[in-house]
Motif scaffolding. Structure first.
Motif, PDB file in Angstrom:
ATOM      1  N   ASP A 220       8.588  53.717  53.453  1.00 52.99           N
ATOM      2  CA  ASP A 220       9.162  55.072  53.351  1.00 52.99           C
ATOM      3  C   ASP A 220       9.167  55.449  51.868  1.00 52.99           C
ATOM      4  O   ASP A 220      10.209  55.607  51.251  1.00 52.99           O
ATOM      5  CB  ASP A 220      10.581  55.075  53.941  1.00 52.99           C
ATOM      6  CG  ASP A 220      11.176  56.481  54.018  1.00 52.99           C
ATOM      7  OD1 ASP A 220      10.462  57.457  53.731  1.00 52.99           O
ATOM      8  OD2 ASP A 220      12.370  56.583  54.366  1.00 52.99           O
ATOM      9  N   ASN A 225      12.905  58.311  47.004  1.00 52.07           N
ATOM     10  CA  ASN A 225      13.347  56.927  47.174  1.00 52.07           C
ATOM     11  C   ASN A 225      13.127  56.062  45.930  1.00 52.07           C
ATOM     12  O   ASN A 225      13.046  54.835  46.018  1.00 52.07           O
ATOM     13  CB  ASN A 225      12.696  56.304  48.413  1.00 52.07           C
ATOM     14  CG  ASN A 225      13.354  56.807  49.694  1.00 52.07           C
ATOM     15  OD1 ASN A 225      14.504  57.261  49.667  1.00 52.07           O
ATOM     16  ND2 ASN A 225      12.652  56.737  50.812  1.00 52.07           N
ATOM     17  N   ASP A 240      16.513  53.014  49.545  1.00 50.53           N
ATOM     18  CA  ASP A 240      16.251  53.259  50.964  1.00 50.53           C
ATOM     19  C   ASP A 240      15.380  52.150  51.563  1.00 50.53           C
ATOM     20  O   ASP A 240      14.203  52.356  51.875  1.00 50.53           O
ATOM     21  CB  ASP A 240      15.595  54.637  51.168  1.00 50.53           C
ATOM     22  CG  ASP A 240      15.520  55.008  52.636  1.00 50.53           C
ATOM     23  OD1 ASP A 240      15.964  54.205  53.483  1.00 50.53           O
ATOM     24  OD2 ASP A 240      15.000  56.097  52.952  1.00 50.53           O
TER      25      ASP A 240
HETATM   26 MG    MG Z   1      14.280  56.493  54.788  1.00 48.54          MG
END
Ligand code: MG
Ligand code: GN1
Length: 367
Positions: A220, A225, A240
Motif C-alpha cells: 500500500d 504512507n 501503514d
Molecule cells: Mg492502507
C-alpha cells in the motif's frame, strides 16, 4: 459513549501518562479511522496516533498487529546497528498493561496506538520532486530492510490482496449481481476495465509460474504512507503496515507510481487533468532503484513499469467494484466518489500504457 470519552479511555488503557488536551480526526486513508491525540507531560506536548481498525476489511486484526509488531521490531534492530536511535525511522506501537498491542472497547471496536514521530509531515499528493524521490528511497529501503525477513512468520492480512486474476473474478460477480442497480449507467467504464484484463493480470500470472519471486512487500505504497522530516523533507519512516505480506516488488513500485507520479488526486473529476507526469515518475524511480537496483533479478527489473499499469487498473477496478456493491469497502465523502476514483484511475492507466516503453527505459537507465 461520546467519542472523546472513548478516546480518553483507550489512551488510558495504553498507559499514556500526562494531562489529556484534545484530539483531532485525521481524514486521510480509506479504511481505518485515525485520530491524533495530544497530551501535556512535564511541560511538553506529546502526541499519539490512535486508530480504530476496520474489522470489515481486516478480519483478523490480532494477526495484523502481530505482523506489524514483528516487522517494526525487525527493522528497529537493523536501524540501531547503524545509528544511535531508531525513534524517528520506524513506528513504535504502544502496549496495554497486559502486554498487548491492541485493545477492544465495549462496542467491540479494535484499537491500536502508536507514538507520533516528532516534527514529521506526510503528503497526500505533492509536486515537489525531491519529496517524490525521497518517497522512492523510503519504499526502496523498506524492501532492503525486510529482504531477509522470515516470510513464513507473516500472516496473510488480506488473502489474495493483489491477486489481479481474482480481483477480475470478483468484479465480474459484482457486475452479475448488480445489487444496487448501477451497472447499466456505467457499462462503458466497465467495458474499458474488462478490455485491460490481459495486461493487468500478466505479472500475477508470471509470479504463479515461478518467474517472478515473492518478497516481503508493503502493498500500500501511496505517497501518504511515508513520513518526512518537517524541516529538511528527508524521508523518516514508512507507515501503514497493515498489508505487509509476501508480494511482487513491481506491485510496490507500481502502486507508488499510481499516486506519486500522477498529475492529480485519486478521484479527479476533470479527466482532462489526469495523466502520468514523467518528471515525477523519474524522480520516484531514481529514489526507489537507488536502493533496490542491485538486488533485483533481471526479470523483476523488466516488469517494474508494467507494475504501475497493473496496480492502477487493479485499484481503479476495486473502486468500481465497490461502487457496484453499494460502497461498502472504501470510505466515501460524496456519493459517486468511488466511480470518480474508478474513472480517474482508468484514465491514468491508459496514459501509462501510452508511455510504457519510456517508463521502462527510465527504470533501465537507473538500474
Ligand atoms: Mg492502507
Ligand atoms: C486503501 O487505507 P488506505 O487508504 O491506505 C486500500 C489500498 C488502496 C488505497 C487507495 C487495505 O488504502 O489497497 O490502494 O486505499 N487499503 C486496503 O487509495 O484495501
Amino acid at each position: 459513549m461520546k467519542e472523546e470519552n472513548q478516546i480518553k479511555q483507550v489512551c488510558e488503557k495504553f498507559g499514556i501518562k500526562g494531562e489529556y488536551l484534545y484530539y483531532k480526526v485525521v481524514n486521510s486513508g480509506h479504511i481505518n479511522t485515525t485520530y491524533c491525540v495530544y497530551f501535556s507531560r512535564n511541560g511538553e506536548l506529546k502526541d499519539y496516533i490512535l486508530q480504530k481498525v476496520n474489522t470489515y476489511v481486516f478480519k483478523n486484526p490480532i494477526e495484523v498487529m502481530d505482523n506489524i509488531s514483528s516487522v517494526t521490531e525487525f527493522i528497529r534492530v537493523k536501524i540501531k546497528q547503524k545509528q544511535a536511535t531508531a525513534k524517528r525511522n520506524v513506528l513504535h506501537y504502544s502496549k496495554t498493561e497486559d502486554g498487548k498491542y491492541y485493545m477492544l472497547t465495549e462496542d467491540g471496536a479494535f484499537w491500536r496506538c502508536c507514538r507520533y514521530i516528532d516534527d514529521s509531515v506526510c503528503f497526500e499528493h505533492t509536486d515537489n520532486l525531491r519529496v517524490i524521490e525521497e518517497s522512492g528511497i523510503a519504499f526502496g529501503e523498506f524492501q532492503v530492510y525486510l529482504a531477509d525477513y522470515p516470510v513464513e512468520k507473516l500472516s496473510i492480512a488480506i488473502p489474495h490482496f493483489h491477486n489481479t486474476v481474482m480481483r477480475y473474478d470478483t468484479f465480474r460477480q459484482s457486475i452479475e449481481k448488480d445489487v444496487v442497480g448501477r451497472v447499466a449507467k456505467v457499462q462503458a467504464v466497465i467495458d474499458e476495465y474488462l478490455a485491460l484484463e490481459e495486461m493487468a493480470t500478466k505479472l500475477y500470472k508470471l509470479q504463479r509460474q515461478g518467474i517472478l519471486p515473492l518478497r516481503v512487500t508493503h502493498n500500500d505504497t501511496k505517497t501518504s504512507n511515508v513520513l518526512f522530516d518537517a524541516r529538511t523533507l528527508e524521508h523518516l519512516s514508512v507507515i501503514d503496515l497493515d498489508t505487509v505480506m509476501p508480494g511482487l516488488v513491481a506491485f510496490d513500485f507500481g502502486d507508488a507510481i499510481r499516486v506519486a507520479a500522477s498529475t492529480c488526486d485519486e478521484d479527479e473529476n476533470d479527466l482532462e487533468k489526469v495523466a502520468i507526469d514523467m518528471e515525477k515518475y523519474e524522480a520516484f524511480t531514481r529514489g526507489f532503484v537507488s536502493r533496490v537496483g542491485n538486488f533485483l533479478k533481471e526479470d523483476e527489473k523488466r516488469t517494474l513499469a508494467l507494475g504501475a499499469v497493473a496496480m492502477t487498473v487493479e485499484c481503479g477496478m476495486r473502486f468500481l467494484t465497490d461502487y457496484l456493491d453499494g460502497d461498502k469497502y472504501f470510505k466515501i465523502h460524496y456519493y459517486y466518489q468511488n466511480l470518480a476514483r474508478a474513472k480517474c484511475q482508468l484514465t491514468l492507466a491508459k496514459d501509462m500504457i501510452k508511455h510504457l516503453d519510456e517508463m521502462q527505459a527510465i527504470v533501465d537507465k537507473y538500474c
